[in-house]
Scaffold this motif. Structure first.
Motif, short mmCIF file in Angstrom:
data_model
loop_
_atom_site.label_atom_id
_atom_site.label_comp_id
_atom_site.label_asym_id
_atom_site.label_seq_id
_atom_site.Cartn_x
_atom_site.Cartn_y
_atom_site.Cartn_z
N VAL A 103 5.39 -1.69 14.68
CA VAL A 103 4.93 -1.71 13.29
C VAL A 103 6.13 -1.78 12.36
O VAL A 103 7.10 -1.06 12.52
N VAL A 104 6.02 -2.66 11.37
CA VAL A 104 7.05 -2.78 10.34
C VAL A 104 6.65 -1.83 9.21
O VAL A 104 5.59 -2.00 8.60
N PRO A 105 7.48 -0.81 8.94
CA PRO A 105 7.15 0.14 7.88
C PRO A 105 6.93 -0.57 6.54
O PRO A 105 7.68 -1.48 6.18
N GLY A 106 5.87 -0.17 5.86
CA GLY A 106 5.58 -0.72 4.54
C GLY A 106 4.79 -2.02 4.56
O GLY A 106 4.33 -2.48 3.51
N ALA A 107 4.61 -2.62 5.72
CA ALA A 107 3.83 -3.87 5.78
C ALA A 107 2.36 -3.54 5.55
O ALA A 107 1.85 -2.52 5.99
N ARG A 108 1.69 -4.42 4.85
CA ARG A 108 0.27 -4.23 4.57
C ARG A 108 -0.57 -4.64 5.79
O ARG A 108 -0.21 -5.55 6.51
N LEU A 109 -1.71 -3.96 5.96
CA LEU A 109 -2.63 -4.34 7.02
C LEU A 109 -3.19 -5.73 6.73
O LEU A 109 -3.48 -6.06 5.57
N VAL A 110 -3.33 -6.52 7.75
CA VAL A 110 -3.89 -7.85 7.62
C VAL A 110 -5.41 -7.72 7.52
O VAL A 110 -6.03 -7.01 8.30
#
Length: 171
Positions: A103-110
């Motif tokens: 998981v990339v921290p701060g990435a939004r859920l698709v």
């Protein structure tokens, strides 16, 4: 029977293609500060999916399982649909898709593609494939055993993934 062997080998080739995509995507996510979760269950998942393919072939040969058209053809359609759903997930997630939980921290859920309808559509594809692939050639013992094993594994996997995604979600 040779056509069933070819089908299982085609699924194996598809799995190898997935691993190639996953390796490329892992490199990308790690370069974007990605954090891996659930390393402990990943080898179990790899073994489960590998042994499933061997089980499909072994049971169909050793137990002399016949091809039953009324069962086999619908199961083949489900196997193909599962592959299509899986690749829809892979394409939708792009570099975020992986066979591991990274998981990339701060990435939004698709929330596009199949993720508009389900939180974990890739796991729907896995469940369908694990049940249907053996049943294409009446390997009901393999279908039953691996469906049960996969259910146990998915309880761990989905819990791990949900926790990882929640901890990395933007505030």
């Amino acid at each position: 029977m040779p056509w069933y062997t070819l089908l299982v080998l085609a699924v194996a080739a598809e799995r190898i293609a997935e691993l190639v995509v996953a390796r490329r995507n892992a490199t990308w996510t790690f370069s974007h500060a990605g954090v891996e979760h659930g390393r402990g269950h990943y080898p179990v998942m790899v073994v489960l999916h590998t042994v499933l393919l061997a089980g499909c072939l072994a049971e169909s040969v050793l137990a002399h399982r016949p091809f039953l058209p009324a069962l086999g053809w619908p199961m083949l359609v489900l196997v193909i649909a599962a592959q299509a759903l899986r690749w829809w997930c892979i394409i939708t997630l792009g570099p975020y898709w992986n066979t591991r939980v990274i998981v990339v921290p701060g990435a939004r859920l698709v929330s596009a593609g199949p993720y508009r309808f389900l939180r974990h559509p890739n796991y729907v594809a896995v469940v369908v494939e694990i049940a249907a692939l053996p049943l294409v050639h009446s390997a009901w013992l393999t279908a039953t055993a691996f469906t049960a094993a996969n259910a146990l594994l998915l309880t761990v996997r989905i819990r791990c993934e949900n926790t990882a995604l929640a901890s990395a979600a933007p505030a």
